[in-house]
Motif scaffolding. Sequence first.
Motif, mmCIF file in Angstrom:
data_model
loop_
_atom_site.group_PDB
_atom_site.id
_atom_site.type_symbol
_atom_site.label_atom_id
_atom_site.label_comp_id
_atom_site.label_asym_id
_atom_site.label_seq_id
_atom_site.Cartn_x
_atom_site.Cartn_y
_atom_site.Cartn_z
ATOM 1 N N ILE A 108 -1.765 -9.616 4.520
ATOM 2 C CA ILE A 108 -2.304 -8.858 3.399
ATOM 3 C C ILE A 108 -3.560 -9.551 2.890
ATOM 4 O O ILE A 108 -3.547 -10.758 2.629
ATOM 5 C CB ILE A 108 -1.273 -8.762 2.253
ATOM 6 N N CYS A 113 -5.517 -6.502 -2.450
ATOM 7 C CA CYS A 113 -4.209 -5.956 -2.833
ATOM 8 C C CYS A 113 -4.172 -5.587 -4.308
ATOM 9 O O CYS A 113 -4.619 -6.345 -5.167
ATOM 10 C CB CYS A 113 -3.140 -6.994 -2.524
ATOM 11 N N CYS A 119 4.250 -1.293 0.032
ATOM 12 C CA CYS A 119 4.576 -1.967 1.289
ATOM 13 C C CYS A 119 5.937 -2.632 1.193
ATOM 14 O O CYS A 119 6.683 -2.687 2.162
ATOM 15 C CB CYS A 119 3.502 -2.987 1.653
ATOM 16 N N CYS A 149 4.579 -1.409 7.254
ATOM 17 C CA CYS A 149 3.931 -1.548 5.960
ATOM 18 C C CYS A 149 2.464 -1.145 6.021
ATOM 19 O O CYS A 149 1.822 -1.010 4.984
ATOM 20 C CB CYS A 149 4.038 -2.993 5.479
ATOM 21 N N CYS A 153 -0.022 1.466 2.708
ATOM 22 C CA CYS A 153 -0.933 0.753 1.808
ATOM 23 C C CYS A 153 -2.120 1.634 1.433
ATOM 24 O O CYS A 153 -2.886 2.051 2.291
ATOM 25 C CB CYS A 153 -1.444 -0.535 2.457
ATOM 26 N N CYS A 157 -5.176 -2.785 2.955
ATOM 27 C CA CYS A 157 -5.431 -4.228 2.965
ATOM 28 C C CYS A 157 -4.486 -4.958 3.905
ATOM 29 O O CYS A 157 -4.510 -6.173 3.996
ATOM 30 C CB CYS A 157 -5.342 -4.806 1.562
ATOM 31 N N ILE A 158 -3.620 -4.227 4.593
ATOM 32 C CA ILE A 158 -2.693 -4.904 5.509
ATOM 33 C C ILE A 158 -3.205 -4.760 6.938
ATOM 34 O O ILE A 158 -3.516 -3.670 7.392
ATOM 35 C CB ILE A 158 -1.281 -4.314 5.402
#
Lengths: 187, 575, 342
Positions: A108, A113, A119, A149, A153, A157-158
Motif C-alpha cells: 500500500i 491511502c 481493502c 484487495c 481500493c 494505492c495498492i
Amino acid sequence: MIAAILVMALGAVILGAALGFAAVKFRVEGDPLVEKIDAILPQTQCGQCSYPGCKPYAQAIAKGEADINQCPPGGEEGIRKLADLLGREVKELSAEHGIEKPKSVAFIDEQVCIGCTLCIQACPVDAIVGAAKQMHTIVADQCTGCELCVPPCPVNCISMEPLAEDVESWKWKYPVFTLTPASKASA
Amino acid sequence: MEVSGIHAHPGQQGICMKTLRRLFDFHGGIKPDYRKESSTGDPITVVSASTSLVIPLHQSIGGPPRPIVCAGDRVLKGQRIGDADGNVSSAVHASTSGTVTAVEMRLMPHTSGLSALCVIIEPDGRDEWMPLQPFDFRAATPTQTRDYLRDAGVVGLGGAVFPSHLKLSPGKQGKLDTLVINGAECEPFITCDDVLMRERAEGIIKGTALMREMLAAATALIGIEDNKPEAIAAMNQALQQSGIAHIEVVVVPTRYPAGGAKQLIRVLTGIEVPHGKRSTDYGVQCFNVGTAYAIHEAIDLGKPLISRIVTVAGNVGQARNFEVPFGMSMQNLADRCNPRPDTDRLIMGGPMMGVLMPAADVPVVKATNCVLVGSPKLFPPPPPEMPCIRCGECAKVCPADLQPFELYWFSRAKIFGKAQEYNLFDCIECGCCAYVCPSHIPLVDYYRFAKSEIWAREKEKTSADEARERYEFRLLREEREKQEKAAKLAAKTAAGREKAAAAIADAEKPAETPEQAAKKALISAALERARAEKASVVPENTGNLTSAQQAEISAIEARRAEIREMAKPHLPPDD
Amino acid sequence: MNNSPFFLKPTSVQSVMLRVMAALIPGIAAYVWFFGAAILVQLALASVAALAAEALMLSLRGKPLTLFLTDGSALVTAWLIALTFPSIAPWWLTVFATVAAIVIAKHLYGGLGQNPFNPAMVAFALMIVAYPQLMSQWPAAGNHEFAAQLQAIFGTRTIDAIDAMTMATPLDALRTALHSAEAKTTVAGALQSSTASGQFGGKGWEWVGVGYLLGGLWLIQQRIITWHMPAAFIAALFVLAGLFSLVDSTQFAGPMFHLFTGGAMLGAFFIVTDPVSGATTPRGKLIFAAGVGLLTWVIRTFGAYPDGIAFAVLLMNITAPLIDLATQPPVFGHKNDKGQTP
Ligand code: SF4
Ligand code: SF4
Ligand code: SF4
C-alpha cells in the motif's frame, strides 16, 4: 523334493501373515480426502479457481466437480501433487483461471491511502491493519498475494510486488557440475 | 568409544582436578594440512577504523535488530545502533565514533550475494567511547543479566553467532555439571582463538568464571587442541595466577573437527548432545573462548561487542591476526597483509567450512573469525565429480556417525523425506566427507541444498497453514458478527416493532442503506482531500524533533525501505 | 566457484583402483611361478576387452571418455575376471565374459557405482553355466610350457592335448572323489591320492592364496578396504569348515583346505570387498561377508559347482540393500538418548 516344497509353502504363509499383520498394524488413519487436497492447495484464498476459497475448491475436487488444474498460485507443482494424490494425469494449468505468477505481496502506498477500510474488508486472511481514516498497511508476512484487495481500493494505492529473496529466505542451489570435456578432464 | 555409564556423573571428576582426565573419542574426523604457523608469528594488531564502516544490523541468529539511529546522527564508540528484535536477537553497536551517513541496503558477507540493512558510519578518527559502566551481575536477576548481554550484543564468536544470553540459563535442573569452553580451534589456517588465548588469557579465564557462576556449573573445562602449546601454557599460567578454582585447561588431541561444539563436549565429557536438543538438558553448555572474553569485557568493563580477533591468512605475504572493528571492509583488512597478485577470492572462515564472499568489500561481522585469501593455486577447483562408488570413506570420517553417501543419494535425487530419515539434519556440514571422497563429489553442497529446500517447504507449509487458520477465523468472525447484528436488531424490536420491521426489510434489501450512502460520501470527500493533498507540497513537520522522535521516524523509514527492498523483483540468480 | 570445503584430500577413484591392482600383484606373481605365464595373457586380453567395451558404452551413453576410462574400475573388473577364469581358457571366453561384465552387469545398470551385482562374478556365473567344460580346464601346477599354453588359449590345440596339460583343482578332485560311486572314499584319502594337493591347500594355489592375502593386508593398511569383510568371510568359512570336519573328517574337508583352495583368498580381499555391490555399514559388512562365506562353503560342499564364491557373492548382492537398511549405525547423540538425559 516334497520337503523343499513344504518349506517354500511355509515361508510363503509366514511372509504373507507378516505382511498382512503389518498392513493392519501400521495402517495410517488417512485424513478425509478433502483435507488432503486442502493441504496441497496454497491457501491463497484468491478465488481464481472460481470457488470462494481453497477449501470449497478442495471439496469440489473431491466431489469430482472441479478439475485439478484451476489453481494458478499452486502452479505446476500443485497440479503435480494433486495428480499424485488422486492418481490422475498431470495437466496444464487451465488458462481461463489465470497464469502462474511469482509469489507477490500487496503493497500500500501509504502516502496515498485515505483509510477507507475497503481493502481490509476484502482481505480474506486479515493481513491488512489500519482503522477508519488511518493509514493502512499490509503485514507482508501474512499476505498471501491473492490480489483481492487491489480492485476495491478507490485511490488505486495498492500494488502487487513480487516477493524478492533476502538473505534469510535464500536457498542453496542444486549443485550443477558440468563434466569437463574428456580432453581436459584427465589433466 | 563406549560411553555407557562410565561418565554418568561427569561433575564428580571436576573435584579431582589434578588427576589425568579421561578423554573420550569421537567417530571419524580428518587430519588436514593445518598451516596455522604462518599467522601466529606476530602479536594481535589492533586496527582502528579509518574508512567508513558498514555495520550490518543482522549479525546473529534470530530476528534482525531494528535501527535506532538515522543519517546525520553522531554516534560514539559502543553506542547502540540496532535494538534487539525480541528476545531471540542481539543488539549491534557503533564500533567507532563518527557520523551515521546512511541506513541502507548493502551487500552482506553471505554466499547469496544479497543485501541487507546496514548502518554506515563515517569515523571521525577520535575513537571516542561511550561512558562505560561495568555491570554488577551479582546484584541483578538472571533475567536482567541476560537482557544486559543481549543489549551488549554478545553472541557466540566461534562462527555460529548464536546470541549468548540465550545459552546462559542453566536448564531444567538449575545447575550444570560442566561448562565447556572451546579453544580447540580445529580449522586449518585459523588462529584467532590461539592468539587470543596467548595474549588475553586472563580475560578468558575471568569470562569463564563469570559464566560458570551464571550457569551454576560444577566445573569449567577449557579444551585446547595439543597443537597450540603456547596457548595452553598461557592459559594455565593465567589460571594459576587468578587462583580461580573449578576451572581446568584440558589438552585434547588435534583432529578436525574436534572444535565442533558437539565433538568437544563429547571429547571432554563423553556426552553426546543429539541434534535439536538443548545441551543444558544433558548438564553441559559450550562457549567459544572468544565469547568468554567478550562476556568478560561486557560484564567487567561494560564494553559491548564491537570488535573481534580476525585471522587473515592464505594467499598473503604475511598472515597475521587483527582486532577488527565490525563493519570494516574485508578488502581493506586483506590489503594489510600483502595479498599475492593471483588472489581471486575471499573466504570468510576456514577452508573446510568457510563461505565464499560475493565480493571483496563486504564488512567484517561478528561471525568473521578468519578472512581467508584464496587463489586458484591455493584452492584449486575440484576435479570433476564422478559417481559415488560407495567406498564408505565418507562414513569413516563423518563425526556425526552419518552415512554421507546415503544422504547424498537422496539429496541428489531430491527424495527429501528419505534424506531426513537418514538424519540429514544431524549433519554439521563439517566437510570431512567431501574432503576424503575419491569421487570428488561436493557432498556438502548437496546437503546444503537439501536442507534449505526442506526448510523452504516447511516454511511454505506453515504459512499456508496460518493463512488457512486466519481465513477460517475470519469466516467465523463474519458469522459471529452477523449473528450479533441480528441479536441487536432483535433487541431493538422490543423498543419499536415498526422500526425493526423496516430495518429488517432494509437489511434484506440489497439497495443502499443510508449508512452506506453516508460512507460513500465520506469516501469521496476523503478522495478529494487526498487529491488536494497530493497536489500540494507534502507537508513534513520534521523541523525540530527530539532525537527520540527522529530515531522513531528513521526506524519506520528503515522498515519501509526494507519492505520496498523485499518487494523489489529480484534478478535471476546467475550460476 | 565451488563452496567449502575448499581443499580436498589428494585422492581419486583412479588411485584407489590402481592400488587395488597393485595389491593383486603378489598373487599374480605366485600364479605365474606355479602355473606359467598364461595368466598374463589372460590379464592382457581381459584388460583390452574391458577398455574397449567401456569406451564403447561410455560413448554410447555420452559420458566423458578419458575421465571414466582412466578411472581404473574397468581394469579391476577385467583382472578379477582373468584371475577367476582358468588361465588356459580360450581367448574368446575371457573376452566374451569381460564384455558381458562391462556391458551388461555394469553399464546397463547405470555404470560406475550403480551396479547391484559384482560384474566379475556375473561374468563368472554366466560362463560357468554356459561353458562348464571350458571353465574347469585348469592348468596343472608346475606346467610352464608357455607355447603350449598360448596354443591352448588361441585354440590351436586339440582337446586331448589340452587335457594333457590340465589338472583338476583340489576342490574338483575332492568333489569327484567324494561323489563317486565308491562310498568309502574319505577326504584324507581323496586328497592324498590327488596330485592337486599341496602342503595346506591346493598345490600351487595355496601360495597364490598367500599372495592375495599379503596384497589384501596391504589394502587394509592403505585404508582402501576395512578389516570387516575379509575377517568375517574368512571366519565364517573357517568356523563352518572346522565344525563340520570335526564332526566328520571323512566327509568334510578342513578349514585350511577351504581357505587356501579355489578363490577363497581372492574372494576375501578383492571380490567380497567390492564396495558398489556390497553392504556398506560396519555391521552390514560383517553380515554380508559372513553370508558369502557361509554360502560359499554350502555350495562347495553340497552344490553342483566346484567353487561357490561367485554364486555366494551374487546371492548376497541381492540382500545388500536390506542389510544396509537394517544395520544403520546410530547417529551421533542418538545412541545415548536415554542413558544421558536427566
Ligand atoms: S493484503 Fe491483499 S493481496 Fe494480501 S492477502 Fe490481503 S487481500 Fe490478498
Ligand atoms: S567417499 Fe564419495 S565415493 Fe566414497 S562412498 Fe562417500 S560419497 Fe561415495
Ligand atoms: S559434512 Fe555432514 S555428512 Fe559430511 S562428514 Fe560432516 S557431518 Fe558428516
